[in-house]
Each structure stands twice: as C-alpha cells, then as structure tokens.
Design a protein around this motif. Sequence first.
Motif, PDB file in Angstrom:
ATOM      1  N   VAL A   5       0.847  -1.183   0.000  1.00  0.00           N
ATOM      2  CA  VAL A   5       0.000   0.000   0.000  1.00  0.00           C
ATOM      3  C   VAL A   5       0.886   1.237   0.000  1.00  0.00           C
ATOM      4  O   VAL A   5       1.779   1.374   0.826  1.00  0.00           O
ATOM      5  N   SER A   6       0.650   2.148  -0.943  1.00  0.00           N
ATOM      6  CA  SER A   6       1.480   3.340  -1.055  1.00  0.00           C
ATOM      7  C   SER A   6       0.952   4.440  -0.154  1.00  0.00           C
ATOM      8  O   SER A   6      -0.125   4.346   0.436  1.00  0.00           O
ATOM      9  N   THR A   7       1.719   5.509  -0.037  1.00  0.00           N
ATOM     10  CA  THR A   7       1.283   6.640   0.772  1.00  0.00           C
ATOM     11  C   THR A   7       0.096   7.346   0.129  1.00  0.00           C
ATOM     12  O   THR A   7      -0.533   8.190   0.756  1.00  0.00           O
ATOM     13  N   ARG A   8      -0.194   6.981  -1.120  1.00  0.00           N
ATOM     14  CA  ARG A   8      -1.351   7.561  -1.801  1.00  0.00           C
ATOM     15  C   ARG A   8      -2.603   6.723  -1.580  1.00  0.00           C
ATOM     16  O   ARG A   8      -3.660   7.029  -2.100  1.00  0.00           O
ATOM     17  N   ASP A   9      -2.478   5.656  -0.815  1.00  0.00           N
ATOM     18  CA  ASP A   9      -3.613   4.813  -0.465  1.00  0.00           C
ATOM     19  C   ASP A   9      -3.955   5.016   1.005  1.00  0.00           C
ATOM     20  O   ASP A   9      -3.100   5.376   1.813  1.00  0.00           O
ATOM     21  N   ILE A  10      -5.215   4.763   1.367  1.00  0.00           N
ATOM     22  CA  ILE A  10      -5.655   4.875   2.760  1.00  0.00           C
ATOM     23  C   ILE A  10      -6.356   3.593   3.164  1.00  0.00           C
ATOM     24  O   ILE A  10      -7.240   3.104   2.465  1.00  0.00           O
ATOM     25  N   VAL A  11      -5.945   3.035   4.295  1.00  0.00           N
ATOM     26  CA  VAL A  11      -6.658   1.917   4.901  1.00  0.00           C
ATOM     27  C   VAL A  11      -6.779   2.231   6.383  1.00  0.00           C
ATOM     28  O   VAL A  11      -5.777   2.280   7.103  1.00  0.00           O
ATOM     29  N   GLN A  12      -7.987   2.499   6.851  1.00  0.00           N
ATOM     30  CA  GLN A  12      -8.211   2.866   8.236  1.00  0.00           C
ATOM     31  C   GLN A  12      -8.373   1.622   9.114  1.00  0.00           C
ATOM     32  O   GLN A  12      -8.780   0.563   8.632  1.00  0.00           O
ATOM     33  N   PRO A  13      -8.104   1.750  10.403  1.00  0.00           N
ATOM     34  CA  PRO A  13      -8.182   0.590  11.299  1.00  0.00           C
ATOM     35  C   PRO A  13      -9.589   0.076  11.540  1.00  0.00           C
ATOM     36  O   PRO A  13      -9.756  -1.018  12.073  1.00  0.00           O
ATOM     37  N   MET A  14     -10.644   0.879  11.160  1.00  0.00           N
ATOM     38  CA  MET A  14     -12.007   0.419  11.453  1.00  0.00           C
ATOM     39  C   MET A  14     -12.526  -0.594  10.434  1.00  0.00           C
ATOM     40  O   MET A  14     -13.693  -0.930  10.409  1.00  0.00           O
ATOM     41  N   LEU A  15     -11.658  -1.084   9.561  1.00  0.00           N
ATOM     42  CA  LEU A  15     -12.067  -2.109   8.595  1.00  0.00           C
ATOM     43  C   LEU A  15     -12.577  -3.336   9.346  1.00  0.00           C
ATOM     44  O   LEU A  15     -11.937  -3.796  10.292  1.00  0.00           O
ATOM     45  N   PRO A  16     -13.736  -3.893   8.964  1.00  0.00           N
ATOM     46  CA  PRO A  16     -14.264  -5.063   9.672  1.00  0.00           C
ATOM     47  C   PRO A  16     -13.277  -6.226   9.682  1.00  0.00           C
ATOM     48  O   PRO A  16     -12.470  -6.397   8.759  1.00  0.00           O
ATOM     49  N   ALA A  17     -13.368  -7.034  10.728  1.00  0.00           N
ATOM     50  CA  ALA A  17     -12.452  -8.164  10.864  1.00  0.00           C
ATOM     51  C   ALA A  17     -12.522  -9.090   9.660  1.00  0.00           C
ATOM     52  O   ALA A  17     -11.505  -9.651   9.237  1.00  0.00           O
ATOM     53  N   GLN A  18     -13.725  -9.225   9.086  1.00  0.00           N
ATOM     54  CA  GLN A  18     -13.875 -10.142   7.959  1.00  0.00           C
ATOM     55  C   GLN A  18     -13.279  -9.593   6.659  1.00  0.00           C
ATOM     56  O   GLN A  18     -13.300 -10.270   5.640  1.00  0.00           O
ATOM     57  N   LEU A  19     -12.759  -8.377   6.700  1.00  0.00           N
ATOM     58  CA  LEU A  19     -12.083  -7.831   5.522  1.00  0.00           C
ATOM     59  C   LEU A  19     -10.571  -7.711   5.724  1.00  0.00           C
ATOM     60  O   LEU A  19      -9.891  -7.059   4.940  1.00  0.00           O
ATOM     61  N   GLN A  20     -10.059  -8.348   6.731  1.00  0.00           N
ATOM     62  CA  GLN A  20      -8.614  -8.254   6.964  1.00  0.00           C
ATOM     63  C   GLN A  20      -7.809  -8.936   5.856  1.00  0.00           C
ATOM     64  O   GLN A  20      -6.642  -8.618   5.647  1.00  0.00           O
ATOM     65  N   ASP A  21      -8.429  -9.879   5.150  1.00  0.00           N
ATOM     66  CA  ASP A  21      -7.741 -10.539   4.030  1.00  0.00           C
ATOM     67  C   ASP A  21      -8.185  -9.953   2.696  1.00  0.00           C
ATOM     68  O   ASP A  21      -8.056 -10.586   1.648  1.00  0.00           O
ATOM     69  N   PHE A  22      -8.685  -8.715   2.725  1.00  0.00           N
ATOM     70  CA  PHE A  22      -9.299  -8.132   1.539  1.00  0.00           C
ATOM     71  C   PHE A  22      -8.327  -8.008   0.370  1.00  0.00           C
ATOM     72  O   PHE A  22      -8.688  -8.236  -0.778  1.00  0.00           O
ATOM     73  N   PRO A  82       1.828   1.203 -10.675  1.00  0.00           N
ATOM     74  CA  PRO A  82       0.711   0.569  -9.956  1.00  0.00           C
ATOM     75  C   PRO A  82      -0.550   1.422  -9.975  1.00  0.00           C
ATOM     76  O   PRO A  82      -0.505   2.646 -10.148  1.00  0.00           O
ATOM     77  N   VAL A  83      -1.671   0.767  -9.794  1.00  0.00           N
ATOM     78  CA  VAL A  83      -2.930   1.465  -9.535  1.00  0.00           C
ATOM     79  C   VAL A  83      -2.918   1.900  -8.072  1.00  0.00           C
ATOM     80  O   VAL A  83      -2.540   1.129  -7.188  1.00  0.00           O
ATOM     81  N   ASP A  84      -3.327   3.145  -7.814  1.00  0.00           N
ATOM     82  CA  ASP A  84      -3.490   3.595  -6.432  1.00  0.00           C
ATOM     83  C   ASP A  84      -4.818   4.321  -6.294  1.00  0.00           C
ATOM     84  O   ASP A  84      -5.630   4.332  -7.224  1.00  0.00           O
ATOM     85  N   ALA A  85      -5.042   4.926  -5.140  1.00  0.00           N
ATOM     86  CA  ALA A  85      -6.336   5.548  -4.871  1.00  0.00           C
ATOM     87  C   ALA A  85      -6.613   6.749  -5.767  1.00  0.00           C
ATOM     88  O   ALA A  85      -7.763   7.187  -5.890  1.00  0.00           O
ATOM     89  N   HIS A  86      -5.565   7.284  -6.397  1.00  0.00           N
ATOM     90  CA  HIS A  86      -5.727   8.485  -7.210  1.00  0.00           C
ATOM     91  C   HIS A  86      -5.688   8.193  -8.710  1.00  0.00           C
ATOM     92  O   HIS A  86      -5.754   9.117  -9.518  1.00  0.00           O
TER      93      HIS A  86
END
Length: 566
Positions: free
Chosen positions: A37-54, A96-100
């Motif tokens: 995950v690059s600095t241009r991507d965001i993944v917050q800690p509130m992601l549900p447990a069932q998406l930890q392998d997303f 790579p593809v990123d959030a932007h």
Amino acid sequence: MSLRHLSPRLAGCCVLFVFAAGAAAQAPAERSLPPPVSTRDIVQPMLPAQLQDFGAYVDSARKTFDVPGIAVAIVKDGQVVMERGFGLREIGKPEPVDAHTLFAIASNTKAFTAAALQQLAEQGKLKMDDRVIDHLPWFRMSDPYVTHEMRIRDLLAHRSGLSLGAGDLLYWPPTSYTTKEVVERLRNVPIKNGFRSGYAYDNILFAVATLVIEQASGQSYADYVREHIFQPVGMDESLIDKTYLKPGMDVAVGHAKANFKDLEPVPPMAWLNDPGAGGIYASVHDLAKWMNVQLAGGVLPSRGADGKPVRLFSADSQQQMWSMLTPITIGKPPIPELAPLVPHFYGYGESWFLSDYRNQRLVWHTGGWPGMVSRVTLVPELHLGVVVLTNAESGAAFNAVTYRVLDAYLNTAQKTVAPLTDWVIVYDKAVKQGEARADDSLAKHEAARDKSSKPSLPLAQYAGTYRDPWYGDVIIGYENGKLRLRFSKTAQLIGTMTPWQHDSFVVRWDDRALNADAFVDFTLDMDGHIREMRMQPMSPLTDFSFDFQDLRLVPVAAGKPGTGED
C-alpha cells in the motif's frame, strides 16, 4: 456501453447479474502481486475483521477474471475506511494502480447528470416534469405523442419505449456527429415499446439531458459539472472526458480481450457527443467524496459563513433521484449459487438502480467503457458506500469485490458470524457457463450453415452505399477481390466481409478488441437487385451498444449524395 448480462461491458445498463462479457475465464497470464500500500492509499483501522484478508481477495478476483488493476474505496458513517489500488495501470508496465488513479467511470456519470438537472430545478431554471420541447423546441422522437409527452424526468428513467441500446451506434464507437446531430437523429430511431410501459436501458436520451442542462444553465455540460458538482464536492482529480487527460497523469489503461481471448490494451475513448451518459474520468479518492455526499443526503462537508451546512442538492431532490420510476422484471439467476443476490424489488430511479440485498436497500449503478467497467453501491441505512473501478471488461470482478464488502459490513450490522461467500468462485462459474452458452450459439449457426452455397451475385455487385434513416451511410467497397465495409461516421467500424451462406456474409472488424463481428444479410427483389441490407451481432457476448439489428439499410441510388446527412 453497458453491463450486459448481455455483454461484457455493462456499460451501465447493468442488470443485477452481469457475467458474460468478455469477462472471460480463460487462464490469465501470471502476474506479480501488487506492490505494498502506497502513501497515496488509505486503509483505516475500522475495517471489519472479515475484511482483513481483503487484499488477497481482490488479487484472487484480478487473477481469476484477468483484470490488471482494480481500485476500491469504502466509506462508512461519513469516514473513508479504505481507498486503495491493486495491481497495474497497464499490463507489461510497472506503474501501480493507487487511490488516485483515474478510470473512465462510464455510466456512473449518469448520476451526475441527474444531480445537475435537480440543481437547475432548485434554481428555478426548469422543472423535472417540464416537457422536453419546452426547452428544446426542435426535439423530436419518431412518435408525435412521445415527442409531446416526454418530460425531463423521463430522460433519466429508461422508460421511453426505445429498445435496449437504441441509437448507440450514433456515438459508440466514437463518431463524428455532434451532440445536437445525435439528438436530431432521434426522430428516426424506432420506438419498439410502449411509452412508460417498461424498462429498456438507453444512452441516447442522456444526450438530450446534456443539451437541456446546457440550455438551462447557459454553460457547457463540462463547465457546469465542473463548477457546480466537482468543485463543491472537492473532486479535484476528476475530469469530464478523455480530452482533458495530459501526459504523465495517473491514469489506468483499459484492456479488452481481442476475439474474446487475448487481453490487450485498448486506446482511450472520448465520448464528446453524449457526455452526460458516460464521459467522466475519476479516481476512487474522488468518488469516496461523492458517495459521502450522497449518503449525507446532499450535504457537503464544508459549512457556510453562518456555520450552517451547505448542500449540493436538497433532501427532496435526492428523494426524487432515489425513488423508483421504472420497475424492472426480476429474473432467475443463471446458476443456483447466485440465488442470494436475487432482490425482492428492483427498478430504476433518476440515474440510479434501486434494489435490496439481505433486507437492506441498495442504491447503485454500473459503468462500461472500452476496456474498463465499474460499480458504485450505496447502502443508505448503514451509511455505507463502496466503489470498484477496473481496467478490464469484467463485471464479474467488480460484483465479486462489491458483495464481499457488503457481506462483511452486513454481518457486523446483523451481528452474525457466518463465513463469507467466496463470490469470486461463484461468479467464475457463472462466467464460464455464459461463455459455454455463447459457444453453443455460434456452434448452432455453424451447424445450420450451407457451406456449399454461394452468393447470388458477383461480389462486386454487393458494393455500394447503403443508408439507414437514423445512422446514415454504410459503405461497401470492392477492393482487391474483397468486400470492405465502412461505417461513414465511425472510424473504428471498418472490416472485411466474407461469404457465410447464400446472400449472408460475416464482417470481421479490423479492430479485434471490439468483439462485435456481425452477420450481414442482403435481400434481393424478384429481378435480382439488392433491396435491403440487415445486420446483427454474431456472438451473444457482443456489447448491446452495437445495435446493428436496428439498422434498416437500403441502397442509395447512383448519383445521390451519400453523406449520411439525410
């Protein structure tokens, strides 16, 4: 353009189950996993447990459906939970593809067109139930009653009586017609169903909506959307169409399977003559903002000088956009494993599909473009939104990713711990079954073919100019012993015709990524003169926007101008 359980692109007409498209399940080439995950991507800690392998799950979808790159954003309760890219912008290149990363969002543009019209209604510049002819007096449909009764709201609801994808060849693949010329040609596009009697996805009426926006606002569509939607929402990366792209931008390259088999990059397309139907390029970073404004009922994150919330549009406008105008028949799933996705209700509002999943209302849309398909899904009661953008023509990929996210959040909301369905496996099975049916369809044509038959006329006598009332001219030339067919206004539609049987031919387009080869059938009169030429796609996997079957091509008399501007 368009999702097709019908075809690959899902251009927007996506029904609930979109599998077929060249979303091929051919064994994909091995590719490395995406970079961290690059600095241009965001993944917050509130992601549900069932998406930890997303991340691993999205990679599974990419590999299974042969998609080079996918971008995903998830918003919940007004916060961005994730905005991240996976894989590559283009096969064979390291970026790579990123959030932007910008993708063509195709028919997801339609919701912006609806919002623009609702804004203009709030400003008193139009009413949604105004007749179109009140704003465009020259507007004509092929039926006088429909012309008189067509309201602005009808332009957004796919209930005009036009057939699926009617008139799409006026701008897909790109043509040299202007938006006004496209709309003027509506007077000759046949109406095959009852006005407001049922659902049939179209793009051409969004060209009409584009002109209404321009007439009412006094601005171009691009300037209006940029100033009144992009800027207030903070969508600083988004562009109205491909012509605004510049070298060095973070942009995904679309990919299609030539001959439904081999994945290859496709050139970017500009939809200049129907921008309101599908022109926008956007990133998941920007679309996360758009989803949050939608989920907030039109309220913008900024506040006015008085400290009060500022709205993009009113709550009443959103209620209108999210209210069902056109019910859609609910069909049976193609495989039993898809039964859980069958909704209790299904329909279309103002540029949004409306249905339910696991007792939650969904507001959603899809988009299909040459080499790119996408889906935006809102769950209003959970304040949840997910957008999936891809750079290949696989509706199966964006559906598998979307439902993985929905399941995880619904399990949390419903306090269930049921294991997540692997929708990649389910959609892979559906895709393969759809491809098998397509192969069977072609095999049946081949079995019925009389290979010993010959055309009634020498090949050179099939050459000439043929004219359709709404498209214009299609020209057949006799060159070096072969017949070459050209659509006069569509640069990409050039191909070679070969005899099939009797007076039927097959045209195979030079651009093999179109996946739109067609049968060409000639009718002769009693004296052996060509009376009419008809066409239809060879494969059921061909995108429905190639509406060859609606053409009624007749020979143009020698000496008569063959400009197509009849």
